[in-house]
Design a protein around this motif. Structure first.
Motif, short mmCIF file in Angstrom:
data_model
loop_
_atom_site.label_atom_id
_atom_site.label_comp_id
_atom_site.label_asym_id
_atom_site.label_seq_id
_atom_site.Cartn_x
_atom_site.Cartn_y
_atom_site.Cartn_z
N GLU A 22 -36.56 -11.41 64.98
CA GLU A 22 -35.99 -10.24 64.30
C GLU A 22 -37.05 -9.16 64.11
O GLU A 22 -36.79 -7.98 64.34
CB GLU A 22 -35.39 -10.65 62.96
N HIS A 23 -38.24 -9.54 63.71
CA HIS A 23 -39.31 -8.58 63.44
C HIS A 23 -39.73 -7.83 64.71
O HIS A 23 -39.90 -6.61 64.70
CB HIS A 23 -40.52 -9.28 62.82
N TYR A 24 -39.93 -8.57 65.80
CA TYR A 24 -40.42 -7.96 67.04
C TYR A 24 -39.29 -7.58 68.00
O TYR A 24 -39.55 -7.02 69.07
CB TYR A 24 -41.40 -8.90 67.74
N ASN A 25 -38.05 -7.90 67.63
CA ASN A 25 -36.87 -7.59 68.44
C ASN A 25 -36.97 -8.18 69.86
O ASN A 25 -36.77 -7.48 70.85
CB ASN A 25 -36.64 -6.07 68.50
N ILE A 26 -37.30 -9.46 69.90
CA ILE A 26 -37.36 -10.21 71.16
C ILE A 26 -36.64 -11.54 70.95
O ILE A 26 -36.60 -12.05 69.84
CB ILE A 26 -38.82 -10.43 71.63
N PRO A 27 -36.05 -12.09 72.01
CA PRO A 27 -35.30 -13.34 71.85
C PRO A 27 -36.20 -14.57 71.71
O PRO A 27 -37.31 -14.61 72.24
CB PRO A 27 -34.48 -13.45 73.13
N THR A 28 -35.69 -15.54 70.97
CA THR A 28 -36.33 -16.84 70.87
C THR A 28 -35.68 -17.75 71.90
O THR A 28 -34.46 -17.80 72.01
CB THR A 28 -36.13 -17.45 69.47
N ILE A 29 -36.51 -18.47 72.60
CA ILE A 29 -36.03 -19.43 73.59
C ILE A 29 -36.48 -20.80 73.13
O ILE A 29 -37.66 -21.12 73.15
CB ILE A 29 -36.59 -19.11 74.99
N VAL A 77 -35.03 -10.84 78.34
CA VAL A 77 -36.42 -11.14 78.00
C VAL A 77 -37.42 -10.15 78.61
O VAL A 77 -38.63 -10.38 78.56
CB VAL A 77 -36.81 -12.59 78.36
N LYS A 78 -36.91 -9.05 79.14
CA LYS A 78 -37.79 -8.06 79.79
C LYS A 78 -38.85 -7.52 78.84
O LYS A 78 -39.97 -7.25 79.25
CB LYS A 78 -36.97 -6.91 80.36
N ASN A 79 -38.51 -7.34 77.57
CA ASN A 79 -39.46 -6.78 76.60
C ASN A 79 -40.24 -7.84 75.83
O ASN A 79 -40.99 -7.51 74.92
CB ASN A 79 -38.72 -5.87 75.61
N GLY A 80 -40.03 -9.09 76.18
CA GLY A 80 -40.78 -10.16 75.54
C GLY A 80 -39.91 -11.33 75.15
O GLY A 80 -38.68 -11.30 75.31
N TRP A 81 -40.56 -12.37 74.60
CA TRP A 81 -39.88 -13.59 74.22
C TRP A 81 -40.77 -14.42 73.32
O TRP A 81 -41.98 -14.20 73.25
CB TRP A 81 -39.45 -14.42 75.42
N ILE A 82 -40.13 -15.37 72.67
CA ILE A 82 -40.83 -16.38 71.89
C ILE A 82 -40.35 -17.72 72.41
O ILE A 82 -39.15 -18.00 72.38
CB ILE A 82 -40.51 -16.28 70.38
N LEU A 83 -41.27 -18.54 72.89
CA LEU A 83 -40.91 -19.88 73.34
C LEU A 83 -41.17 -20.87 72.21
O LEU A 83 -42.27 -20.91 71.65
CB LEU A 83 -41.74 -20.29 74.56
N ASP A 84 -40.16 -21.65 71.87
CA ASP A 84 -40.22 -22.65 70.81
C ASP A 84 -39.98 -24.02 71.44
O ASP A 84 -38.91 -24.28 71.97
CB ASP A 84 -39.15 -22.33 69.76
N GLY A 85 -40.99 -24.88 71.41
CA GLY A 85 -40.84 -26.23 71.95
C GLY A 85 -41.37 -26.39 73.37
O GLY A 85 -41.13 -27.41 74.00
N TYR A 86 -42.08 -25.39 73.84
CA TYR A 86 -42.60 -25.41 75.21
C TYR A 86 -43.79 -24.48 75.27
O TYR A 86 -43.73 -23.40 74.68
CB TYR A 86 -41.52 -24.94 76.18
N PRO A 87 -44.87 -24.84 75.92
CA PRO A 87 -45.17 -26.09 76.60
C PRO A 87 -45.58 -27.17 75.61
O PRO A 87 -46.10 -26.86 74.55
CB PRO A 87 -46.34 -25.73 77.52
#
Length: 190
Positions: A22-29, A77-87
């Motif tokens: 929400e803060h950075y306006n990028i999706p969590t994966i 995810v063009k503007n970024g992402w957060i990976l949760d649980g990987y690697p």
């Protein structure tokens, strides 16, 4: 911004990933969410995943890498992402390095959340009761925590050596933890 959020089961990765999203306006994966959705919908992938997770085992790297690569190729995810649980291990770090290089999207930072084992066990027992998650049996929880210490914790050393690591205590007020993560990231990436 491209981030990883890491830490043992029950440390609050999902909660903090949502706030950072929400803060950075990028999706969590979240690989776990992808796996659980497939299990719920009884897909072929879900059936394969359930064979592992119901026993507290991790889903094999090849399957996980393929899912992550496919997800990171999507438009949102063009503007970024957060990976949760990987690697979750050194082989997956290598796979993620290759994916990022191939897509010309370098990793910016890794957030590591920490908490004592007794806090983690208490949180996961509560989560299992509230959410009815079949993968949160006491035996499965202990197996995953042991696997984290053996396989995933060393990944933090890799990112520490690369200067990408931000460590934050995952115990306390959720909003205060989030503020600490954001201020640490902003300072690191300034």
């Amino acid at each position: 911004m491209r981030l990883l959020i890491m830490g043992p089961q029950g440390v609050g990765k999902g909660t903090q990933a949502k706030l950072l999203s929400e803060h950075y306006n990028i999706p969590t994966i979240s690989t776990g969410d992808i796996f659980r959705a497939n299990i719920k919908n009884q897909t072929e992938l879900g059936k394969k995943v359930l064979e592992y997770t119901s026993k507290g085992f991790l889903v094999p790297d090849e399957l996980t890498n393929e899912i992550v690569k496919d997800r990171l190729a999507q438009d949102d995810v063009k503007n970024g992402w957060i990976l949760d649980g990987y690697p979750r291990n050194a082989a997956q770090v290598t796979a993620l390095d290759e994916i990022c290089a191939e897509m010309n999207t370098p990793l910016d930072a890794v957030v590591a959340l920490t908490a004592p084992t007794n806090v983690l066990l208490e949180r996961m027992a509560k989560r299992a009761k509230e959410e009815g998650r079949a993968d949160d049996t006491p035996e499965a929880i202990k197996n995953r925590l042991n696997t984290y210490e053996k396989e995933t914790a060393p990944v933090l050393d890799i990112y520490g050596e690369r200067g990408k690591l931000v460590s934050v205590d995952g115990v306390g007020d959720i909003d205060e933890i989030s503020k600490q993560i954001i201020s640490s990231l902003d300072a690191k990436l300034a």
